[in-house]
Enzyme design. Structure first.
Site, PDB file in Angstrom:
ATOM      1  N   SER A   1      -9.892   1.468   2.729  1.00  0.00           N
ATOM      2  CA  SER A   1      -9.005   2.603   1.687  1.00  0.00           C
ATOM      3  C   SER A   1      -7.767   1.531   1.032  1.00  0.00           C
ATOM      4  O   SER A   1      -7.351   2.163   0.096  1.00  0.00           O
ATOM      5  CB  SER A   1      -8.247   3.513   2.677  1.00  0.00           C
ATOM      6  OG  SER A   1      -7.330   2.905   3.561  1.00  0.00           O
TER       7      SER A   1
ATOM      8  N   SER B   1     -10.127  -0.892   6.815  1.00  0.00           N
ATOM      9  CA  SER B   1      -9.430  -0.776   5.532  1.00  0.00           C
ATOM     10  C   SER B   1      -8.692  -2.027   4.695  1.00  0.00           C
ATOM     11  O   SER B   1      -8.207  -1.801   3.795  1.00  0.00           O
ATOM     12  CB  SER B   1      -8.249   0.542   5.611  1.00  0.00           C
ATOM     13  OG  SER B   1      -9.308   1.724   5.648  1.00  0.00           O
TER      14      SER B   1
ATOM     15  N   LYS C   1       0.990  -1.028  -0.037  1.00  0.00           N
ATOM     16  CA  LYS C   1       0.100   0.040   0.013  1.00  0.00           C
ATOM     17  C   LYS C   1       0.693   1.228  -0.066  1.00  0.00           C
ATOM     18  O   LYS C   1       1.832   1.173   0.817  1.00  0.00           O
ATOM     19  CB  LYS C   1      -0.800   0.162   1.475  1.00  0.00           C
ATOM     20  CG  LYS C   1      -1.703   0.914   1.245  1.00  0.00           C
ATOM     21  CD  LYS C   1      -2.754   0.832   2.712  1.00  0.00           C
ATOM     22  CE  LYS C   1      -3.877   1.897   2.751  1.00  0.00           C
ATOM     23  NZ  LYS C   1      -4.889   1.791   3.655  1.00  0.00           N
TER      24      LYS C   1
END
Lengths: 96, 491
Positions: free
Chosen positions: B155, B179, B80
């Protein structure tokens, strides 16, 4: 709870976030709506309940205070938008 | 040499690499080619790190030839773009950090590198990890491989989508309110949020420091367990990491579901679930029951209904403090055409941040401001204590708590963009877990109207092993985690 446009501008000033008039109005509507949902907190009786800042049962974690290699000024300053020598360049803060 | 099967799991790749069936270099090249072919459809990455990947693959081949073995040597992974990578720009999905190139690795990134993993790229995310759809990325939304018109969740949407699309077998996400788990559910893969303090946050761009954890995505429980084993553990650079040893998270894999005491809070199943979600979860519960788990539907978490409000006070408050560092002076986007220092700073932040980030900074600033602190922030922290105590009480006589991961399956791009609260409701079942600091996993549990449904298992603090034991047993008994999304190009 309905916020006014002036309250929104005051919060934006505290947060140092420039907002357009259109953003102020949208923010006013959306934040007011979100704040209404927070009323549910009043349904939970917290009389005598202490606040929790974090969920881990640790306090005062220490390590040896020994010198070690640090990043170089060039590494640290490589991302600076404006640099002068080994300094960050900023505008004058005080009026002259 | 056998052909490389890019649909293989990490542990299958690791076995082939050890056996010399193919090299890490060949695997990296094939992986990069597939990921690049999928990018026009998915937009799962902000930056592809081809050079870094090939260099790491060559180093892995040297280690493999020397007879070294480890679960990640030569295995491709996506990270990420919230974790700092030395020499590779780290954007947090924000214009604010578009030009930012860190001079150090996050601890998790350094541990992956030491373990021999091959970093394919920096995965797309909602700006500063604030969002549940990856639509708030400044670099465009990621698309769900099951239906390209739908969101992957967020996310950590890029990390989930690339694993679901069989681009890479593993990825790293972060979870502040769901997330990792919500995108895992919406993309039909596994995702685990570790106990708060289990994984170092050093070098992770900060959003809500008391809630967030770094965690693994994978396509089976073994991969998730092995990856967690590599990234977990104390770190002297993060004083909130727990000083306990890291166990073998696969140790209990043979034990099945028998005897596990599973609490099912009915309040979560009655909360307006999307079509087919409740049915999928009931079928999963039936599997647990058939295999000897003890299901208890009387468990309640009375204050969990207030968790969303607690979260949307505490997380934005912490965010407003954490994001105060973006002032246009030290690094990142900078506006300097204003009439004063203050105007430059406000314009830098007004132009550099996107709408959701500004909304949360405003909310947090308001909650912490004079006159409102007691009513909002302090009250939220007291309710946080109550929610944690209710979890502790429930776990006194249950090993797991079982809920859906998300109330609905993947929704359409744009569907919830104009209604912030509707977007927040995606995390109704995942948020209470971050409030309590507990670990939890999302496991594929079938489909509703052709889209994946996630089963959410919550555990006691530091009992990730129990979550993974149950996830492994359940996944082995079903084959939902093996289903391949139709919508993405294979090579």
């Amino acid at each position: 709870m309905a916020l006014t446009a002036d309250e929104v501008r005051h919060i934006a000033r505290l947060a140092r976030v420039a907002l357009s008039d259109e953003e102020v109005e949208r923010m006013r509507e959306q934040l007011s709506g979100i704040l209404d949902h927070f009323a549910v907190l009043n349904d939970v009786d917290t009389e005598g309940v202490p606040p929790t800042a974090q969920s881990l049962d640790l306090a005062n974690v220490e390590r040896e205070d020994a010198p070690r290699p640090s990043a170089s000024p060039d590494e640290v300053l490589a991302n600076a938008p404006r640099r002068e020598g080994d300094y960050l360049r900023v505008r004058a803060v005080l009026d002259t | 040499m056998p052909e490389i099967d890019l649909d293989a799991t990490a542990h299958e790749h690791a076995a082939h690499l050890r056996a010399g069936d193919y090299t890490a270099r060949a695997l990296a090249e094939a992986t990069l080619a597939r990921v690049q072919a999928q990018e026009p459809a998915l937009n799962a990455y902000i930056t592809l790190t081809e050079e870094r990947a090939l260099a790491q693959a060559d180093a892995a081949d040297v280690r493999l030839r020397a007879g070294e073995s480890g679960p990640l040597i030569g295995v491709p992974i996506a990270i990420k773009d919230l974790l700092c990578t030395r020499g590779v720009r780290t954007t947090a999905g924000s214009h604010m950090l578009e030009p930012f190139v860190p001079f150090y690795d996050a601890t998790v990134v350094a541990r992956l590198d030491a373990a021999g993993a091959v970093t394919v790229g920096k995965a797309n995310l909602d700006e500063f990890a604030m969002g549940s759809s990856t639509e708030f990325s400044a670099f465009g939304p990621t698309h769900n491989p099951w239906d390209l018109d739908r969101v992957p969740g967020g996310s950590s949407g890029g990390s989930a989508a690339t694993v679901a699309a069989r681009g890479v077998p593993l990825s790293i996400g972060t979870d502040t309110g769901g997330s990792i788990r919500q995108p895992a559910a919406l993309c039909g893969i596994l995702g685990l949020k570790p106990t708060y303090g289990r994984v170092s946050r050093f070098g992770v761009v900060a959003f809500a420091s008391s809630l967030e954890q770094v965690g693994p995505f994978g396509r089976d429980a073994e991969d998730v367990a092995r990856l967690l084993g590599v990234i977990a553990g104390p770190d002297e650079r993060d004083a909130t990491t727990a000083p306990m040893p890291v166990p073998d998270y696969t140790a209990d894999f043979g034990r099945g579901l028998g005897g596990l005491r599973v609490g099912v809070p009915q309040q979560f199943l009655d909360r307006g679930l999307g079509p087919g979600v409740g049915e999928a979860i009931e079928q999963a519960i039936a599997v647990f029951e058939r295999e000897g788990a003890i299901i208890d539907r009387s468990v309640t978490l009375p204050s969990a209904d207030a968790a969303l409000a607690v979260y949307y006070l505490i997380a934005p408050s912490e965010a407003s403090a954490n994001l105060a560092r973006y002032d246009g002076v030290k690094y990142g986007f900078s506006y300097h055409e204003g009439g004063s220092v203050e105007e430059d700073m406000a314009e830098t932040r007004g132009r550099g941040f996107g709408s959701e980030v500004k909304r949360r900074i405003m909310l947090g600033t308001y909650a912490l401001s004079t006159g409102y602190y007691d009513a909002y922030y302090l009250k939220a922290q007291r309710v946080r204590t109550t929610i944690s105590r209710e979890f502790d009480a429930a776990f006194a006589d249950h090993d797991l708590i079982l809920t859906p991961t998300s109330p609905t399956t993947a929704f359409r791009l744009g569907e919830k963009l104009s209604d912030p609260y509707a977007m927040y409701l995606n995390d109704l079942f995942t948020i209470p877990v971050n409030i309590g600091g507990n670990p939890a996993i999302s496991v594929p549990a079938g489909f509703a109207e052709g889209l994946p449904v996630g089963l959410h298992l919550i555990g006691r603090h530091f009992e990730e092993g129990t979550l993974l034991r149950a996830a492994h047993a359940y996944a082995t008994l079903t084959d939902w985690h093996m289903r391949r999304p139709p919508a993405t190009p294979a090579s």
